[in-house]
Design a protein around this motif. Structure first.
Motif, PDB file in Angstrom:
ATOM      1  N   UNK A  59      59.335   9.417  22.677  1.00  0.00           N
ATOM      2  CA  UNK A  59      58.869   9.017  21.345  1.00  0.00           C
ATOM      3  C   UNK A  59      57.449   8.463  21.421  1.00  0.00           C
ATOM      4  N   UNK A  60      57.178   7.640  22.451  1.00  0.00           N
ATOM      5  CA  UNK A  60      55.859   7.011  22.517  1.00  0.00           C
ATOM      6  C   UNK A  60      54.760   7.998  22.908  1.00  0.00           C
ATOM      7  N   UNK A  61      55.112   9.154  23.506  1.00  0.00           N
ATOM      8  CA  UNK A  61      54.069  10.151  23.763  1.00  0.00           C
ATOM      9  C   UNK A  61      54.166  11.307  22.763  1.00  0.00           C
ATOM     10  N   UNK A  62      54.722  10.993  21.591  1.00  0.00           N
ATOM     11  CA  UNK A  62      54.670  11.881  20.428  1.00  0.00           C
ATOM     12  C   UNK A  62      55.420  13.201  20.586  1.00  0.00           C
ATOM     13  N   UNK A 105      49.319  17.443  25.350  1.00  0.00           N
ATOM     14  CA  UNK A 105      49.325  18.899  25.206  1.00  0.00           C
ATOM     15  C   UNK A 105      50.330  19.332  24.145  1.00  0.00           C
ATOM     16  N   UNK A 106      51.564  18.806  24.212  1.00  0.00           N
ATOM     17  CA  UNK A 106      52.598  19.249  23.274  1.00  0.00           C
ATOM     18  C   UNK A 106      52.325  18.791  21.849  1.00  0.00           C
ATOM     19  N   UNK A 107      51.660  17.660  21.698  1.00  0.00           N
ATOM     20  CA  UNK A 107      51.385  17.199  20.331  1.00  0.00           C
ATOM     21  C   UNK A 107      50.154  17.904  19.765  1.00  0.00           C
ATOM     22  N   UNK A 108      49.565  18.803  20.574  1.00  0.00           N
ATOM     23  CA  UNK A 108      48.455  19.597  20.075  1.00  0.00           C
ATOM     24  C   UNK A 108      47.136  18.860  20.034  1.00  0.00           C
ATOM     25  N   UNK A 137      46.543   8.021  27.735  1.00  0.00           N
ATOM     26  CA  UNK A 137      46.194   9.432  27.542  1.00  0.00           C
ATOM     27  C   UNK A 137      46.394   9.873  26.096  1.00  0.00           C
ATOM     28  N   UNK A 138      47.257   9.180  25.367  1.00  0.00           N
ATOM     29  CA  UNK A 138      47.459   9.515  23.954  1.00  0.00           C
ATOM     30  C   UNK A 138      46.345   8.914  23.089  1.00  0.00           C
ATOM     31  N   UNK A 139      45.418   8.197  23.735  1.00  0.00           N
ATOM     32  CA  UNK A 139      44.292   7.561  23.072  1.00  0.00           C
ATOM     33  C   UNK A 139      44.712   6.738  21.858  1.00  0.00           C
TER      34      UNK A 139
END
Lengths: 247, 249
Positions: free
Chosen positions: A149-152, B110-113, B159-161
């Motif tokens: 969840x936290x890495x979307x 990568x997966x979240x685009x 990394x998700x900034x």
């Protein structure tokens, strides 16, 4: 294990030289024996094809049934329970007969022996696969979902990249069990005329009337097949362990 | 320095129940962009629940939470606001054990685009250097020490900034000799201007980086003040007692 079974075969052959055994029906040194042996082994193709097709379908079906069982929604969970309980309660032989003779009448379709066997075996097994998947997925720590969840990651990605790869490593021995079980249960499809190992043996027994020797060969055919599958599953387990050094 | 402070987290009278147990009792708190908040309090006081509500790992039962202008209401839009703004580090690291360190770091972006694979890898290596373990990129989490794993977890979040980093007792599961390597990374992060909300018992760290201290007990905020005042002159008795118990003698 393989060596032991070969030894057993040799012993049986040797004992057959004296006493009431009639190994001549499957003696590879004679022309007739060789033809009979080839006839028996020719069932291997359908046994393997049937079992592998059925296990692939039942794994996919099992996963699709397992996921609603893990939902917070009670109707989805209810669907999972009803499916598992109903399908699990049908004996495999009854399922085969129903799918081959009953279902075409119900749906007004024609079905080949092969696909009737595949559907019956896959359906029967899917309830067990569903329970295996449910247990495997439930064994994954809640923190893995939270980190996802936290890495979307969305639900599908979380399942595909995080939960299932770990769950499958854990349930691999159980999945291997089901494949072995499937190979054995495929012998039941002989009752509707599927030309697999057991059917071939039955047909040869009728013409040769040497059930002891022919069924012994049949028994050894399944033994060798299943030992190979077991070795394959163990190899896969080891391979996955070296790429995942988690504790 | 920005003249006008921008409120990035706004919690108003947030309550949360687990069955009949009230984990949060009408909690209100604001966090400015760039602010560092340390939350402390006895176990079971609702600290973790508080920060888990901020990224909706727990859904609050009443009150409102606004992140960077978006009200969290379970909609897709609010989920996007969380994913775009909030990173989190857990007590138990929660790394993905079947993926390498580098894969742990790049999967989300990568997966979240957000990024291409090569972009994500480059960024991941940057952050691994920042947490001082670039040489571990191709190892699996289980091959690293606890301190290293937690630094990977911090890098994975970065990394998700995100604009906000949440820390839920990040050093509580570590052996004593590994606590400092993680705290050092967190101090650096604070100095770089990251907005941080940390649940921790590391009072030395709190004194050093926190702008604001929050003390919680029984699901409510008992005391909230700037750091110097909090340590020198806590107002409530419960907070004084707590500090006496956990500060080194």
């Amino acid at each position: 294990m393989l060596r032991a079974s070969l030894l057993l075969l040799v012993l049986l052959v040797l004992t057959g030289c004296s006493g009431d055994w009639g190994w001549y029906v499957v003696d590879p040194t004679t022309k007739k024996g060789m033809t009979n042996l080839r006839f028996l082994i020719s069932g291997l193709y359908y046994t393997v094809l049937l079992s592998v097709t059925a296990i692939v379908i039942s794994i996919v079906l099992g996963l699709l049934v397992a996921l609603p069982g893990l939902s917070k929604n009670r109707f989805l969970r209810g669907f999972n329970r009803v499916y598992v309980e109903l399908v699990r309660a049908v004996p495999i032989l009854v399922m085969i007969l129903w799918v081959y003779y009953g279902m075409p009448q119900l749906l007004n379709i024609t079905i080949t022996v092969f696909w009737a066997g595949v559907i019956a075996l896959a359906l029967s097994d899917s309830a067990f696969e569903a329970e295996i998947f449910r247990a495997g997925i439930q064994s994954i720590d809640k923190g893995q979902y939270e980190a996802s969840h936290t890495v979307a990651l969305n639900y599908v990605d979380t399942m595909r990249f995080i939960i299932l790869p770990q769950a499958i490593r854990r349930i691999l021995p159980a999945l291997g069990n089901q494949l072995v079980y499937m190979l054995k249960m495929s012998s039941l499809v002989s009752v509707i005329g599927m030309q697999e190992l057991t059917r071939k043996a039955n047909e040869l027994v009728v013409t040769e009337y040497r059930p002891l020797e022919i069924y012994t060969v049949l028994l050894l055919e399944y033994l060798v097949l299943i030992l190979i599958v077991s070795a394959g599953v163990r190899w896969l387990e080891r391979r996955l362990q070296t790429t995942d050094r988690s504790t | 320095m920005q003249q006008q402070a921008q409120q990035i987290i706004q919690m108003r009278e947030v309550s949360k129940f687990f069955g009949s147990f009230q984990a949060l009792n009408s909690v209100s708190i604001d966090v400015q962009l760039g602010e560092r908040v340390v939350v402390c309090g006895p176990s079971g006081s609702g600290k973790s629940t508080l920060i888990r509500c901020i990224n909706q790992l727990e859904i609050h039962d009443s009150g409102s939470i606004v992140i960077d202008g978006t009200t969290l209401d379970g909609s897709k839009q609010s989920l996007r606001a969380i994913h775009a703004n909030v990173g989190m580090v857990f007590q138990q690291f929660n790394l993905f054990p079947h993926l390498t360190v580098l894969e742990n770091l790049t999967l989300g972006p990568v997966r979240s685009g957000q990024q291409s694979k090569s972009q994500a890898q480059e960024l991941a290596m940057n952050y691994l250097e920042r947490v001082r373990i670039p040489e571990q990129a191709n190892k699996y989490p289980a091959q690293l020490s606890g301190g290293q794993q937690q630094r990977v977890a911090i890098a994975r979040s970065l990394c998700m900034e995100p604009k906000i980093m949440l820390f839920d007792e990040p050093t509580s599961a570590l052996d004593p000799e590994m606590i400092n390597e993680v705290l050092d990374v967190m101090v650096e992060l604070a100095e770089s201007g990251m907005t941080m909300v940390c649940v921790t018992h590391e009072m030395g760290f709190a004194r050093r980086v926190a702008d604001k201290m929050v003390f919680m007990d029984f699901g409510a905020i008992v005391e909230m003040s700037d750091t110097a005042k909090f340590f020198e002159a806590p107002e409530s008795e419960r907070c004084q007692e707590f500090l006496q118990q956990i500060l080194p003698h």
